[in-house]
Motif scaffolding. Structure first.
Motif, PDB file in Angstrom:
ATOM      1  N   LEU A 255       0.826  -1.206   0.000  1.00 51.18           N
ATOM      2  CA  LEU A 255       0.000   0.000   0.000  1.00 51.18           C
ATOM      3  C   LEU A 255       0.864   1.262   0.000  1.00 51.18           C
ATOM      4  CD1 LEU A 255      -2.853  -0.979   2.501  1.00 51.18           C
ATOM      5  CD2 LEU A 255      -2.965  -0.857   0.006  1.00 51.18           C
ATOM      6  N   THR A 256       1.991   1.215   0.728  1.00 46.11           N
ATOM      7  CA  THR A 256       2.905   2.365   0.726  1.00 46.11           C
ATOM      8  C   THR A 256       3.454   2.617  -0.664  1.00 46.11           C
ATOM      9  OG1 THR A 256       3.515   1.919   3.025  1.00 46.11           O
ATOM     10  CG2 THR A 256       4.993   3.313   1.742  1.00 46.11           C
ATOM     11  N   PHE A 257       3.844   1.536  -1.348  1.00 43.87           N
ATOM     12  CA  PHE A 257       4.364   1.694  -2.711  1.00 43.87           C
ATOM     13  C   PHE A 257       3.284   2.239  -3.642  1.00 43.87           C
ATOM     14  CE2 PHE A 257       5.313   0.198  -6.989  1.00 43.87           C
ATOM     15  CZ  PHE A 257       6.633   0.593  -7.135  1.00 43.87           C
ATOM     16  N   LEU A 258       2.073   1.703  -3.539  1.00 45.60           N
ATOM     17  CA  LEU A 258       0.991   2.153  -4.421  1.00 45.60           C
ATOM     18  C   LEU A 258       0.625   3.604  -4.146  1.00 45.60           C
ATOM     19  CD1 LEU A 258      -1.364  -0.978  -4.391  1.00 45.60           C
ATOM     20  CD2 LEU A 258       0.103  -0.212  -6.255  1.00 45.60           C
ATOM     21  N   ALA A 259       0.604   3.988  -2.874  1.00 48.35           N
ATOM     22  CA  ALA A 259       0.169   5.337  -2.526  1.00 48.35           C
ATOM     23  C   ALA A 259       1.259   6.375  -2.737  1.00 48.35           C
ATOM     24  CB  ALA A 259      -0.314   5.370  -1.067  1.00 48.35           C
ATOM     25  N   CYS A 260       2.533   5.986  -2.566  1.00 52.11           N
ATOM     26  CA  CYS A 260       3.620   6.968  -2.598  1.00 52.11           C
ATOM     27  C   CYS A 260       4.378   7.007  -3.924  1.00 52.11           C
ATOM     28  CB  CYS A 260       4.606   6.686  -1.457  1.00 52.11           C
ATOM     29  SG  CYS A 260       3.881   6.843   0.192  1.00 52.11           S
ATOM     30  N   TRP A 261       4.542   5.850  -4.565  1.00 50.83           N
ATOM     31  CA  TRP A 261       5.372   5.800  -5.762  1.00 50.83           C
ATOM     32  C   TRP A 261       4.570   5.792  -7.052  1.00 50.83           C
ATOM     33  CZ3 TRP A 261      10.113   7.201  -5.338  1.00 50.83           C
ATOM     34  CH2 TRP A 261      10.843   6.922  -4.194  1.00 50.83           C
ATOM     35  N   VAL A 262       3.431   5.126  -7.066  1.00 54.98           N
ATOM     36  CA  VAL A 262       2.656   5.016  -8.311  1.00 54.98           C
ATOM     37  C   VAL A 262       2.208   6.385  -8.829  1.00 54.98           C
ATOM     38  CG1 VAL A 262       0.531   4.104  -9.337  1.00 54.98           C
ATOM     39  CG2 VAL A 262       1.974   2.634  -7.914  1.00 54.98           C
ATOM     40  N   PRO A 263       1.692   7.306  -7.976  1.00 51.29           N
ATOM     41  CA  PRO A 263       1.325   8.630  -8.511  1.00 51.29           C
ATOM     42  C   PRO A 263       2.487   9.357  -9.169  1.00 51.29           C
ATOM     43  CG  PRO A 263       0.356   8.313  -6.347  1.00 51.29           C
ATOM     44  CD  PRO A 263       1.297   7.177  -6.554  1.00 51.29           C
ATOM     45  N   TYR A 264       3.678   9.252  -8.579  1.00 52.16           N
ATOM     46  CA  TYR A 264       4.819   9.925  -9.191  1.00 52.16           C
ATOM     47  C   TYR A 264       5.223   9.254 -10.497  1.00 52.16           C
ATOM     48  CZ  TYR A 264       9.422  11.795 -10.053  1.00 52.16           C
ATOM     49  OH  TYR A 264      10.499  12.395 -10.652  1.00 52.16           O
ATOM     50  N   LEU A 265       5.186   7.923 -10.556  1.00 49.69           N
ATOM     51  CA  LEU A 265       5.519   7.222 -11.792  1.00 49.69           C
ATOM     52  C   LEU A 265       4.545   7.599 -12.909  1.00 49.69           C
ATOM     53  CD1 LEU A 265       6.398   3.685 -10.389  1.00 49.69           C
ATOM     54  CD2 LEU A 265       7.985   5.376 -11.315  1.00 49.69           C
ATOM     55  N   ILE A 266       3.267   7.727 -12.563  1.00 46.59           N
ATOM     56  CA  ILE A 266       2.276   8.141 -13.563  1.00 46.59           C
ATOM     57  C   ILE A 266       2.587   9.550 -14.061  1.00 46.59           C
ATOM     58  CG2 ILE A 266      -0.161   8.701 -13.914  1.00 46.59           C
ATOM     59  CD1 ILE A 266      -0.834   6.461 -11.960  1.00 46.59           C
TER      60      ILE A 266
END
Length: 338
Positions: A255-266
């Protein structure tokens, strides 16, 4: 009344949208970092090299929180001189890269602690801490300063795209049109994204996955030894609790990866896609994606810090004291009224 298509009004509306999103997020990041920094400073047991690395990360994250409102402004075309334009783009980029380098260093230091604990104390980072600190702050500064040393598009002859999409009122004067396209050449952007940022994120994800895999193997060994001692074939309550704790850890990391990293990768890949197509897109979309993407990534050290009770104990004790004193005052005031 000004027309909706007026450049100056568009610039002001873009800045208002940026500040309305980033100011609350930036304030929260700064306050949370200050709480953890003070917690480390007050607890002498935490004065060791691993926590000094984490303290460096918190300082970088604090600086990123301060610069957070200015990072989305790089997507707007503004009236600035050459020196002001370079500082407005180079300095936030340096803080962002320094934050990323510190984050990789902290993950690597903790990764070695789990993967190779016998050689953990002999790491070069522990033997020469100033050199390690220089390694996470100097390269970002040097790389981010390359546009200031001449690797920029400031003297390019054709800047009609800047003027047609600019919110500036005097974009016809070439020296005052400050755009990220004039500061950062396409090659510089590609090198930063695919040579520094994306590999760093993949390294962090790889180290985290490796740690979870090792933890899963150690958990299986513990359960096997426990069954051999208990001489039973079914999982006991203790094994079930261990498996449940591991599952919660995996869910929290995911959940931390999805919430913190995915928005920036997008945000990063959307920007690269439009840069490759040389297309203009909605400034509001760019502002929202940049604010949420960079802001969510700046939350990663806070998740690591707030999850450690040693870092938050001083703040918790202070809050308990304040709550106790407030209750005493309320009780005294009620007794006086009676």
């Amino acid at each position: 009344m000004m027309d909706d298509n007026d450049p100056q009004q568009a610039l002001l509306s873009g800045e208002q949208l940026i500040y309305s999103i980033t100011i609350p997020l930036s304030t929260s990041i700064i306050l949370a970092n200050l709480i953890i920094i003070l917690g480390i400073a007050w607890n002498r047991q935490l004065h060791n090299t691993p926590n000094y690395f984490f303290l460096s990360l918190l300082v970088a994250d604090l600086c990123t929180g301060v610069a957070l409102p200015f990072i989305p402004l790089m997507g707007l075309n503004r009236e600035l001189t050459f020196d002001s334009c370079m500082v407005a783009h180079i300095f936030p980029n340096f803080l962002f890269l320094a934050f990323l380098f510190n984050l990789v260093m902290v993950h690597y230091e903790r990764y070695i602690c789990i993967v190779d604990p016998l050689h953990y104390n002999n790491l070069w980072m522990h033997r020469s801490f100033p050199l390690a600190l220089l390694a996470v702050w100097a390269p970002p500064l040097l790389f981010a300063s390359l546009p200031g040393f001449g690797w920029n598009n400031w003297t390019a002859s054709d800047w009609n795209s800047c003027c047609t999409s600019s919110q500036s009122t005097n974009c016809s004067i070439n020296e005052t049109c400050c755009s990220y396209r004039r500061v950062f050449p396409n090659a510089f952007i590609y090198l930063e994204v695919y040579g520094l940022v994306l590999p760093a994120i993949l390294i962090i994800a790889g180290m985290t996955g490796r740690v979870l895999w090792i933890t899963r193997g150690q958990l299986k060994d513990i359960c096997r030894l426990h069954r051999s001692v208990e001489r039973g074939s079914q999982a006991s309550d203790r094994e079930q609790r261990l498996n449940l704790r591991y599952t919660r850890c995996v869910v929290a990391v995911s959940l931390t990866f999805l919430a913190c990293w995915v928005p920036y990768l997008i945000y990063m890949h959307v920007c690269i896609a439009f840069l490759l197509r040389d297309a203009r897109w909605s400034s509001n979309t760019h502002i929202v994606l940049s604010c949420t993407g960079i802001g969510s990534m700046a939350v990663v050290p806070l998740v690591l810090g707030l999850a450690n009770r040693q870092y938050t104990d001083p703040a918790s004790k202070l809050l308990r004291k304040l709550r106790y004193r407030w209750r005493q005052r309320m009780q005294q005031s009620e007794e006086v009224e009676v």
